[in-house]
Scaffold this active site. Structure first.
Site, short mmCIF file in Angstrom:
data_model
loop_
_atom_site.label_atom_id
_atom_site.label_comp_id
_atom_site.label_asym_id
_atom_site.label_seq_id
_atom_site.Cartn_x
_atom_site.Cartn_y
_atom_site.Cartn_z
N THR A 211 0.85 -1.20 0.00
CA THR A 211 0.00 0.00 0.00
C THR A 211 0.89 1.25 0.00
OG1 THR A 211 -1.75 -1.21 1.12
CG2 THR A 211 -1.87 1.18 1.22
N ASN B 141 -5.18 -10.93 -6.97
CA ASN B 141 -5.23 -11.54 -5.63
C ASN B 141 -6.48 -12.38 -5.40
OD1 ASN B 141 -5.99 -8.70 -5.93
ND2 ASN B 141 -6.81 -8.86 -3.87
N GLN C 157 1.27 -10.26 -5.80
CA GLN C 157 0.95 -11.69 -5.86
C GLN C 157 1.92 -12.46 -6.75
OE1 GLN C 157 -1.16 -13.08 -3.84
NE2 GLN C 157 -2.23 -11.27 -3.08
N SER D 3 5.12 -6.83 -1.40
CA SER D 3 4.74 -6.92 0.01
C SER D 3 5.29 -8.22 0.60
CB SER D 3 3.21 -6.91 0.09
OG SER D 3 2.81 -6.96 1.43
N GLY D 4 5.98 -8.12 1.74
CA GLY D 4 6.60 -9.31 2.32
C GLY D 4 5.62 -10.34 2.85
N HIS D 5 4.48 -9.85 3.41
CA HIS D 5 3.63 -10.80 4.13
C HIS D 5 2.81 -11.71 3.23
CE1 HIS D 5 -0.48 -8.84 3.98
NE2 HIS D 5 0.25 -7.80 3.65
N THR E 156 13.66 5.26 10.21
CA THR E 156 14.56 4.14 10.48
C THR E 156 13.95 2.85 9.94
OG1 THR E 156 15.37 5.29 12.41
CG2 THR E 156 15.80 2.92 12.31
N CYS F 174 -10.28 -7.79 2.23
CA CYS F 174 -10.75 -6.48 2.66
C CYS F 174 -12.26 -6.38 2.60
CB CYS F 174 -10.18 -5.38 1.77
SG CYS F 174 -8.48 -5.64 1.41
N1 PLP Z 1 -1.95 -5.33 -4.00
C1 PLP Z 1 -2.38 -6.60 -4.00
C2 PLP Z 1 -2.59 -7.32 -5.30
C3 PLP Z 1 -2.64 -7.24 -2.80
O1 PLP Z 1 -3.08 -8.51 -2.79
C4 PLP Z 1 -2.44 -6.53 -1.60
C5 PLP Z 1 -2.76 -7.15 -0.29
O2 PLP Z 1 -3.89 -7.53 -0.04
C6 PLP Z 1 -1.97 -5.21 -1.64
C7 PLP Z 1 -1.74 -4.65 -2.86
C8 PLP Z 1 -1.70 -4.42 -0.38
O3 PLP Z 1 -0.55 -4.92 0.24
P1 PLP Z 1 -0.11 -4.55 1.73
O4 PLP Z 1 -0.92 -5.39 2.63
O5 PLP Z 1 1.34 -4.91 1.80
O6 PLP Z 1 -0.31 -3.09 1.92
#
Ligand code: PLP
Length: 679
Positions: free
Chosen positions: A72, A160, A190, A210-212, A248, A337
């Site tokens: 994000t 996603n 993704q 995104s790492g998670h 940081t 979401c």
């Molecule tokens: N873009 C996509 C395609 C995603 O699947 C997600 C996460 O749901 C995001 C952006 C947002 O990522 P983050 O949770 O790292 O802000």
């Protein structure tokens, strides 16, 4: 029963090596990478090493790669950078396109950021959706028509919700052929670890990660910026990340991400593409066995092998989610979401899939760390879910019924959009009556009646139906029946040994099942005084209404005597075992639907039998419980919502010891006191 987590597109667990690396960074390598002493230099060396590895894996070339908090933030930064450059170009009198174009299936972070920065920067460009085709891929013809006037283009590498992989080469080729000068952002969230990326060799200006989504913790991400692409920092301050992103750095997150990248590089930790494709095939055949009629909402050959998106005719995504959750299989409806909002999936709507599929879709996603044993266990549980559904008779018509427990007597409440239909069934005579049918419930009513092999004796209404009999006709058609009996004024209808009697109350009909139940339509309990005076009802008769206000049922006594409900009695999962030991007479009641109860395979807890009384059958049961108002009842469900309704209903009716389990099974599992013990 161990949890099986199949929601990796929402987030993943953290790779053990990543946990270890984060721990090491916090315990030993805790230096600030901006410090010039040895502790700082060591931290910086770790961070540089991770950046170097990431740059190699992603083919960053002479582009820049910065660490940030996640995608994000990366999306904000990319949009801000492109839009600032566009404003400068426009202020310098240069022509810029009038469109900020984004793929119709982008993550919400993209259109929301475009609209936000467009407004804040006073650019006032048009934020426009680029349509996708039925496969979920960008409509290249539409792009061709719009690209000449596009100032910024945002697309994603893989979706996603569906796992559909975009045709980035075709988009790049089109941009090149048209000589487009639009800035191009590609959301690569993704794609990380699942698609080969060589960013510097492409025309892509910005790529957030995104790492998670790939076994690193939440709160760590990366943004790639092509060499020469404009850049405006989102955050100013101490000049970290070469001035690109102040603040940081999240060193524990970077260390953990580094460990994930090492695993990606070593080629041994994660499953190969071919293995993942085989796992998907296994899941698909189990899903097809469990839910005949299932429809997949994505083209397999154009999608990541780790994502399945499907709909099952006759079952809402909420019902499927509850069912999977009861079996401790974690999946999601549409995107994480919007899961809480139960809106149809905008991604599937953009693909023009039929509305029922867009509003009932389930996403099942796994990551490349998955193993064969987990897939096999998931398949077994999925098949058990199908069996649980079949045994509960709440099936779409396409499924072959196989009732396990035979027909039951029942007063069953079905609700939709605040309206209730009641179904009375009599096991001995294998017959039933439907009261106040609602059109949206017809497929379910028909499936239930058919599956239980019930003869439909009558369809009755408490007032002239607002739909002019549409639901009645639809039910007859579904069941292929020409006509059914009806109950005349002051007449009676035999339902086995029971008698359903119709009496008048003002303009309304009231249907009485002995003095035990009264089906009162939209009448208020106070309006029933004449029936009470005529001894047709008693103060304790259970009143079943046609409006679903959440209260399930009531009695005249509660309205008349104004019973003050007992205090809200809540139990925590941790205190439940002690409570059950103190109250050996307590009754544990699972108010989830029968198929959820069946899917979780647990019938005993701490020596206490678990009774399955779905909320839809609660009204039929309250009279029996009220005969022992001091005997503790402990209601539980998945999250605590349904059990709260059940216990509130009983307390309002005068039960003094109706408890509910706070937070439901979710909390019971979290505190390691699972209610379900594998049978
Ligand atoms: N873009 C996509 C395609 C995603 O699947 C997600 C996460 O749901 C995001 C952006 C947002 O990522 P983050 O949770 O790292 O802000």
């Amino acid at each position: 029963m161990k949890e099986i987590y199949l929601d990796s597109n929402a987030t993943t667990c953290v790779l053990p090596a990543a946990v270890a690396a984060a721990r090491q960074a916090m315990e030993q390598g805790y230096g600030n990478p901006s410090s010039t002493h040895a502790t700082g230099l060591q931290a910086k060396a770790m961070m540089d090493g991770v950046r170097q590895r990431a740059s190699g894996l992603l083919g960053v070339g002479d582009g820049r790669l910065m660490f940030n908090s996640g995608a994000t933030e990366g999306i904000q930064t990319a949009v801000l950078s492109a839009l600032c450059a566009l404003r400068e170009r426009r202020d310098a009198g240069k022509r810029i396109g009038s469109l900020l174009l984004y793929g119709a299936t982008e993550h919400k972070a993209v259109p929301e950021s475009l609209a936000h920065w467009n407004r804040l920067l006073g650019l006032n460009l048009e934020v426009r959706k680029l349509p996708v085709d039925a496969h979920g891929r960008h409509d290249l013809q539409a792009l061709d028509a719009l690209i000449g006037d596009t100032a910024m283009l945002c697309t994603m590498a893989a979706n996603n919700e569906t796992g559909v992989i975009s045709d980035l080469s075709a988009i790049a080729q089109l941009l090149q052929e048209r000589g487009a000068d639009a800035y191009w952002m590609v959301d690569c969230v993704q794609a990380l670890g699942k698609l080969k990326l060589n960013l510097a060799a492409t025309r892509i200006d910005y790529a957030p990660f995104s790492g998670h989504k790939l076994y690193a913790p939440k709160g760590i991400g990366m943004l790639y910026v092509r060499a020469g692409a404009p850049f405006t920092p989102l955050m100013m301050g101490g000049g970290q990340e070469a001035g690109l992103r102040s603040g940081t750095e999240n060193m524990a997150g970077i260390a953990a991400l580094g460990a994930v990248l090492v695993a990606l590089d070593d080629g041994k930790t994660f499953r190969s593409h071919a293995e993942l494709v085989a796992f998907r095939a296994q899941l698909v055949s189990s899903l097809e066995r469990a839910f005949p009629g299932i429809v997949f909402n994505m083209p397999f050959d154009l999608s990541l092998p780790t994502t399945l998106n499907f709909s099952v005719p006759g079952l809402s995504s909420k019902e499927l989610l509850d069912l999977f959750d009861a079996a401790r299989v974690r999946v999601s409806s549409g995107s994480a979401c919007s899961a809480a909002k139960a809106l149809p999936s905008y991604v599937l709507e953009a693909m023009h899939v039929p509305q029922w599929r867009a509003s009932s879709a389930i996403r099942l996603s796994f990551g490349p760390l998955i193993d064969a044993a987990t897939i096999a266990a998931a398949c077994a549980r999925i098949e058990r879910c199908g069996e649980a559904l079949r045994s509960s008779c709440l099936l779409p018509s396409a499924l072959a019924p196989s009732p396990l427990d035979g027909a039951q007597d029942g007063v069953i409440q079905l609700s939709v959009d605040g309206q209730c239909t009641w179904l009375l069934s009599d096991a001995a005579s294998a017959s039933c009556v439907v009261i106040d049918p609602v059109a949206a419930l017809v497929p379910r009513l028909a499936a239930f009646i058919r599956c239980q092999h019930l003869a439909l004796r009558a369809i009755v209404h408490t007032t002239a139906p607002a739909d002019h009999g549409v639901a009645r006709l639809a039910l007859l058609q579904e069941l292929v029946i020409e006509q059914v009996g009806h109950v005349d004024i002051d007449g009676e209808l035999a339902l086995g040994q029971q008698r359903l009697r119709r009496v008048e109350c003002g303009e309304n009909h009231v249907y009485l099942l002995g003095q035990r139940f009264a089906f009162i339509g939209t009448l208020a309990p106070e309006a029933l005084t004449p029936l009470l005076d005529a001894a047709l009802l008693t103060p304790g008769t259970v009143l079943c209404g046609a409006r679903d206000d959440g209260s399930i049922c009531c009695t005249v006594r509660t309205a008349q005597e104004g019973i003050v409900p007992a205090a809200d009695l809540q139990l925590d999962a941790a205190s439940l075992p002690a409570f059950l030991r103190q109250h050996p007479d307590a009754i544990l009641v699972d108010v989830r639907e029968a198929y959820e109860h069946a899917a979780c395979a647990g019938t005993v807890f701490e020596g206490c039998a678990v009774h399955s009384v779905p909320l839809s059958r609660l009204a039929g049961q309250v009279a029996a419980w009220l005969q022992q108002p001091q005997c503790p009842l402990v209601f539980f469900c998945r999250s605590g919502n349904r059990s709260a309704r059940a216990s509130a209903c009983l307390r309002r009716l005068g039960h003094a010891a109706a408890w509910q389990l706070n937070g439901g099974m979710a909390m019971a599992e979290a505190t390691r006191h699972p209610l379900a013990i594998a049978a």
